[in-house]
Design a protein around this motif. Structure first.
Motif, PDB file in Angstrom:
ATOM      1  N   MET A   1      -3.495  15.837   2.834  1.00  0.00           N
ATOM      2  CA  MET A   1      -3.816  15.151   4.080  1.00  0.00           C
ATOM      3  C   MET A   1      -3.063  13.826   4.139  1.00  0.00           C
ATOM      4  O   MET A   1      -3.084  13.041   3.186  1.00  0.00           O
ATOM      5  CB  MET A   1      -5.329  14.910   4.181  1.00  0.00           C
ATOM      6  CG  MET A   1      -5.774  14.306   5.495  1.00  0.00           C
ATOM      7  SD  MET A   1      -7.572  14.151   5.573  1.00  0.00           S
ATOM      8  CE  MET A   1      -8.057  15.867   5.493  1.00  0.00           C
ATOM      9  N   GLU A   2      -2.399  13.595   5.246  1.00  0.00           N
ATOM     10  CA  GLU A   2      -1.576  12.395   5.377  1.00  0.00           C
ATOM     11  C   GLU A   2      -2.461  11.156   5.532  1.00  0.00           C
ATOM     12  O   GLU A   2      -3.413  11.129   6.309  1.00  0.00           O
ATOM     13  CB  GLU A   2      -0.669  12.535   6.601  1.00  0.00           C
ATOM     14  CG  GLU A   2       0.213  11.314   6.830  1.00  0.00           C
ATOM     15  CD  GLU A   2       1.028  11.416   8.106  1.00  0.00           C
ATOM     16  OE1 GLU A   2       1.810  10.491   8.380  1.00  0.00           O
ATOM     17  OE2 GLU A   2       0.862  12.419   8.831  1.00  0.00           O
ATOM     18  N   HIS A   3      -2.119  10.148   4.770  1.00  0.00           N
ATOM     19  CA  HIS A   3      -2.823   8.865   4.879  1.00  0.00           C
ATOM     20  C   HIS A   3      -1.987   7.916   5.721  1.00  0.00           C
ATOM     21  O   HIS A   3      -0.766   7.851   5.596  1.00  0.00           O
ATOM     22  CB  HIS A   3      -3.049   8.265   3.485  1.00  0.00           C
ATOM     23  CG  HIS A   3      -3.569   6.853   3.524  1.00  0.00           C
ATOM     24  ND1 HIS A   3      -2.757   5.757   3.524  1.00  0.00           N
ATOM     25  CD2 HIS A   3      -4.834   6.376   3.587  1.00  0.00           C
ATOM     26  CE1 HIS A   3      -3.479   4.650   3.568  1.00  0.00           C
ATOM     27  NE2 HIS A   3      -4.746   5.004   3.612  1.00  0.00           N
ATOM     28  N   TYR A   4      -2.648   7.169   6.605  1.00  0.00           N
ATOM     29  CA  TYR A   4      -1.925   6.214   7.433  1.00  0.00           C
ATOM     30  C   TYR A   4      -2.845   5.057   7.799  1.00  0.00           C
ATOM     31  O   TYR A   4      -4.071   5.155   7.689  1.00  0.00           O
ATOM     32  CB  TYR A   4      -1.388   6.888   8.704  1.00  0.00           C
ATOM     33  CG  TYR A   4      -2.445   7.548   9.567  1.00  0.00           C
ATOM     34  CD1 TYR A   4      -3.039   6.877  10.637  1.00  0.00           C
ATOM     35  CD2 TYR A   4      -2.877   8.859   9.304  1.00  0.00           C
ATOM     36  CE1 TYR A   4      -4.016   7.480  11.414  1.00  0.00           C
ATOM     37  CE2 TYR A   4      -3.844   9.464  10.082  1.00  0.00           C
ATOM     38  CZ  TYR A   4      -4.416   8.771  11.140  1.00  0.00           C
ATOM     39  OH  TYR A   4      -5.379   9.374  11.906  1.00  0.00           O
ATOM     40  N   ASN A   5      -2.251   3.942   8.193  1.00  0.00           N
ATOM     41  CA  ASN A   5      -3.006   2.787   8.666  1.00  0.00           C
ATOM     42  C   ASN A   5      -2.876   2.683  10.179  1.00  0.00           C
ATOM     43  O   ASN A   5      -1.905   3.178  10.764  1.00  0.00           O
ATOM     44  CB  ASN A   5      -2.516   1.500   8.010  1.00  0.00           C
ATOM     45  CG  ASN A   5      -2.883   1.428   6.544  1.00  0.00           C
ATOM     46  OD1 ASN A   5      -3.768   2.145   6.071  1.00  0.00           O
ATOM     47  ND2 ASN A   5      -2.192   0.576   5.795  1.00  0.00           N
ATOM     48  N   MET A   6      -3.857   2.037  10.781  1.00  0.00           N
ATOM     49  CA  MET A   6      -3.829   1.942  12.249  1.00  0.00           C
ATOM     50  C   MET A   6      -4.377   0.605  12.717  1.00  0.00           C
ATOM     51  O   MET A   6      -5.126  -0.074  11.994  1.00  0.00           O
ATOM     52  CB  MET A   6      -4.657   3.084  12.849  1.00  0.00           C
ATOM     53  CG  MET A   6      -6.140   3.019  12.555  1.00  0.00           C
ATOM     54  SD  MET A   6      -7.037   4.521  13.042  1.00  0.00           S
ATOM     55  CE  MET A   6      -6.803   5.515  11.564  1.00  0.00           C
ATOM     56  N   ASN A   7      -3.977   0.228  13.893  1.00  0.00           N
ATOM     57  CA  ASN A   7      -4.524  -0.942  14.589  1.00  0.00           C
ATOM     58  C   ASN A   7      -5.361  -0.426  15.759  1.00  0.00           C
ATOM     59  O   ASN A   7      -4.931   0.474  16.486  1.00  0.00           O
ATOM     60  CB  ASN A   7      -3.404  -1.848  15.100  1.00  0.00           C
ATOM     61  CG  ASN A   7      -2.530  -2.380  13.976  1.00  0.00           C
ATOM     62  OD1 ASN A   7      -2.995  -2.586  12.853  1.00  0.00           O
ATOM     63  ND2 ASN A   7      -1.259  -2.598  14.267  1.00  0.00           N
ATOM     64  N   LEU A   8      -6.534  -1.022  15.933  1.00  0.00           N
ATOM     65  CA  LEU A   8      -7.471  -0.514  16.929  1.00  0.00           C
ATOM     66  C   LEU A   8      -8.041  -1.637  17.784  1.00  0.00           C
ATOM     67  O   LEU A   8      -8.129  -2.784  17.343  1.00  0.00           O
ATOM     68  CB  LEU A   8      -8.626   0.216  16.243  1.00  0.00           C
ATOM     69  CG  LEU A   8      -8.277   1.408  15.353  1.00  0.00           C
ATOM     70  CD1 LEU A   8      -9.466   1.777  14.480  1.00  0.00           C
ATOM     71  CD2 LEU A   8      -7.845   2.595  16.199  1.00  0.00           C
ATOM     72  N   THR A   9      -8.445  -1.272  18.983  1.00  0.00           N
ATOM     73  CA  THR A   9      -9.193  -2.167  19.852  1.00  0.00           C
ATOM     74  C   THR A   9     -10.624  -1.654  19.927  1.00  0.00           C
ATOM     75  O   THR A   9     -10.858  -0.482  20.233  1.00  0.00           O
ATOM     76  CB  THR A   9      -8.592  -2.203  21.277  1.00  0.00           C
ATOM     77  OG1 THR A   9      -7.251  -2.684  21.210  1.00  0.00           O
ATOM     78  CG2 THR A   9      -9.405  -3.114  22.180  1.00  0.00           C
ATOM     79  N   LEU A  10     -11.574  -2.519  19.610  1.00  0.00           N
ATOM     80  CA  LEU A  10     -12.989  -2.145  19.632  1.00  0.00           C
ATOM     81  C   LEU A  10     -13.698  -2.882  20.759  1.00  0.00           C
ATOM     82  O   LEU A  10     -13.560  -4.098  20.899  1.00  0.00           O
ATOM     83  CB  LEU A  10     -13.668  -2.490  18.307  1.00  0.00           C
ATOM     84  CG  LEU A  10     -13.097  -1.848  17.038  1.00  0.00           C
ATOM     85  CD1 LEU A  10     -13.849  -2.356  15.820  1.00  0.00           C
ATOM     86  CD2 LEU A  10     -13.181  -0.340  17.117  1.00  0.00           C
TER      87      LEU A  10
END
Length: 254
Positions: A1-10
């Motif tokens: 399973m590919e691991h990745y980082n993300m930026n989010l708006t909550l």
């Protein structure tokens, strides 16, 4: 399973207390691992807010193993988020992608008043259990487990009903804020077992009466509760509850 980082708006519901007017606050979180749980992501956000001298977001949590039912959040319009039969604490951030906007709210129900932010008061469920969700037991040594033969079909059905963790997702999802799935699971569990027979009639009458007293709505058979229940509790329990209630009402002496 590919691991990745993300930026989010909550966009998170903030409400000081039950009497205050709430509103959505917008937050930015960065470098969130896809393997984090949703609550771990909130931990990161709260650490960020505390370091900035701001009030952290209040939310319920305990076991973080999908067992206790505390992690009650309405995420992007769904109780516990987008995964089926899954609690918020077991929801991982790989359910989202970089750049997503996530809207998080508390349960919405008159019987679940907001305490603060995403925390609601679910003691109404406790009072329903206190009204009849128990069995008679004798003091002394515990009875041998095999002393009371139980039909396999009944045992399996009771076990499936007992899987209810009382999180309130059924109430939050129902357009009427009905607690019928929760109450029916507790009534079914004990009605199917020999140990539950002494209070069988009084149990269902008292628990339904308390449910109504708490202000929960009625069931209109849309099955949204089953669809969003993190433990997959079947609406067939509601049918059993209705039968139990009718029989108890007819057999109770005036």
């Amino acid at each position: 399973m590919e691991h990745y980082n993300m930026n989010l708006t909550l966009k998170v519901w903030k409400q000081k207390n039950a009497t205050a007017s709430g509103n959505f606050e917008t937050y930015q979180v960065k470098d969130i691992s896809s393997e984090m749980s949703f609550l771990e992501m909130f931990d990161v956000l709260n650490e960020q807010l505390i370091s900035e001298g701001k009030d952290p977001i209040a939310f319920d949590h305990d076991c973080r193993e999908g067992i206790c039912g505390m992690c009650s959040m309405y995420i992007n319009g769904r109780a516990h988020g987008p995964w089926a039969e899954n609690t918020t604490c077991q929801l991982h951030m790989r359910a989202f992608k970089d750049g997503d906007t996530i809207v998080v709210e508390p349960w919405r129900s008159k019987a679940f008043p907001v305490i603060k932010d995403l925390v609601v008061d679910r003691t109404s469920f406790d009072r329903i259990i206190q009204a009849g969700g128990y069995i008679s037991v004798n003091t002394g040594n515990a009875q041998d487990a095999n002393a009371l033969p139980i039909d396999k079909k009944d045992a399996d059905a009771a076990f499936m009903a007992a899987a209810c963790i009382g999180c309130g997702a059924c109430v939050a999802t129902c357009k009427n804020s009905s607690a019928m799935l929760f109450v029916s699971a507790k009534v079914s569990q004990l009605a199917l077992l020999p140990q539950g027979q002494p209070e069988r009639e009084s149990r269902v009458l008292n628990m339904v009466a308390q449910m109504d007293k708490e202000g929960f709505g009625n069931c209109t058979n849309t099955y949204a509760c089953e669809a969003e229940c993190p433990k997959g509790i079947s609406v067939s329990n509601i049918a059993r509850l209705n039968r139990e209630y009718l029989i108890a009402g007819l057999s109770t002496e005036e």
